[in-house]
Each structure stands twice: as C-alpha cells, then as structure tokens.
Motif scaffolding. Structure first.
Motif, mmCIF file in Angstrom:
data_model
loop_
_atom_site.group_PDB
_atom_site.id
_atom_site.type_symbol
_atom_site.label_atom_id
_atom_site.label_comp_id
_atom_site.label_asym_id
_atom_site.label_seq_id
_atom_site.Cartn_x
_atom_site.Cartn_y
_atom_site.Cartn_z
ATOM 1 N N THR A 1 -2.495 3.262 -6.225
ATOM 2 C CA THR A 1 -2.488 3.337 -4.759
ATOM 3 C C THR A 1 -1.825 2.103 -4.150
ATOM 4 O OG1 THR A 1 -4.679 2.343 -4.674
ATOM 5 C CG2 THR A 1 -4.568 4.758 -4.669
ATOM 6 N N ASP A 2 -1.702 1.041 -4.942
ATOM 7 C CA ASP A 2 -1.040 -0.191 -4.516
ATOM 8 C C ASP A 2 0.136 -0.450 -5.445
ATOM 9 O OD1 ASP A 2 -3.026 -0.687 -2.604
ATOM 10 O OD2 ASP A 2 -4.267 -1.732 -4.065
ATOM 11 N N PRO B 1 0.019 8.031 -3.461
ATOM 12 C CA PRO B 1 -0.264 7.381 -4.743
ATOM 13 C C PRO B 1 0.606 7.928 -5.872
ATOM 14 C CG PRO B 1 -2.140 8.691 -4.003
ATOM 15 C CD PRO B 1 -1.094 8.794 -2.956
ATOM 16 N N LYS C 1 2.048 5.041 0.522
ATOM 17 C CA LYS C 1 1.676 6.175 1.373
ATOM 18 C C LYS C 1 1.185 7.338 0.520
ATOM 19 C CE LYS C 1 4.694 5.241 5.265
ATOM 20 N NZ LYS C 1 5.828 5.697 6.068
ATOM 21 N N LYS D 1 0.871 -1.175 0.000
ATOM 22 C CA LYS D 1 0.000 0.000 0.000
ATOM 23 C C LYS D 1 0.910 1.228 0.000
ATOM 24 C CE LYS D 1 -4.310 1.219 0.307
ATOM 25 N NZ LYS D 1 -5.146 0.969 -0.832
ATOM 26 N N ARG E 1 -1.868 -5.329 -10.687
ATOM 27 C CA ARG E 1 -2.065 -6.370 -9.665
ATOM 28 C C ARG E 1 -2.573 -7.678 -10.261
ATOM 29 N NH1 ARG E 1 -5.198 -5.067 -4.084
ATOM 30 N NH2 ARG E 1 -4.616 -6.975 -3.015
#
Length: 145
Positions: free
Chosen positions: A32-33, A23, A21, A19, A58
């Motif tokens: 964001t990930d 983006p 901090k 995650k 992802r």
C-alpha cells in the motif's frame, strides 16, 4: 568544464514513502506504500546529480541510507567517474556483501553532472550495466530495442 574535472563533494540520501492510490497485490504481499530513497550527488563545481532507489521494503531504508552516506564519504574528493565509482564501491563491500542497488545508484547519479558539463541533455541518455561496465545509450535505442 569537462566531465573529468567534476569532483564529488557529498551525497545526500532522503527517505520518502508514497501512498499508492491502488495497492500492488502480489502472492507474497500487498503493498500500500512505495518507499523511495532520493539521492543527490553534489559536486565541488556546483553540478548536482540525482538518482533514486526503490527498496520495496520500507524498513530497509534505515540500512540503505547510512550505507549510501558511507559510500559518499569514501568517494569524497574523487573525480566523477561512473565505472571507477562502481568498482570502488564494489570492492569496499567485499566482506559485507554486494548490495548492488546502492553501488549502482551512486555511480548512476554521476551521469547527469557529466552530461551537463559536456553540454549534453542528460534526459536523452540512459545507461545500462553489463558485467561492471557502463555504456551510455540514447534513449531511443533503448526504447526501440
């Protein structure tokens, strides 16, 4: 133990999603990930090589991880040789497409066991790929040039 005497036992690839901090904002997306695939290359001699991929997307991890495991099965029992691993994995992907990240990462993870077995600190070296050849350069040369 020499570099030539190390033998691939297995490859383990694990997905991790960090995650962020802050983006990453780009024109096409806001991230964001941060997905990572952690790769451990185990040798019969007990030396472990480590590497990682940053696939950006992802969902792509669910396709890359099985591909990495397939490459590990294909190379199982072979002596560690980064250039030969790269060439073998490239040839194996001829009909399905060259997913360079997976090939390069498997070959790259062979450097640490090789340096370890030669008594050299692997963190002092970096590698670069040029037209299917690998050159091991001191990190100071890469930083200065």
């Amino acid at each position: 133990m020499t570099f030539e005497s190390l033998t691939l036992k297995s490859i383990r690839a694990r997905p991790v999603v960090l995650k962020l901090k802050r983006p990453v904002v780009a024109r096409i997306a806001t991230l964001t990930d941060w997905p990572l695939i952690l790769i451990d290359l185990y040798t019969e001699e007990g030396v472990i090589g480590r590497s990682y991929l940053e696939p950006y997307i992802r969902r792509s991890m669910r396709y890359l991880i099985p591909a990495l495991h397939d490459l590990g099965e294909m190379l199982k029992g072979r002596r560690l040789a980064p250039i030969e691993f790269y060439e073998a994995t490239r040839k194996s992907l001829h009909f399905v497409g060259y997913e360079g990240m997976a090939m390069i990462t498997v070959a790259a993870s062979t450097w640490r066991p090789g340096m370890h077995s030669r008594g050299r600190p692997a963190h002092r070296f970096a590698y670069c790929w040029e037209a299917a050849s690998v050159r091991c350069l001191p990190t100071t040369a890469m930083a200065s040039g």
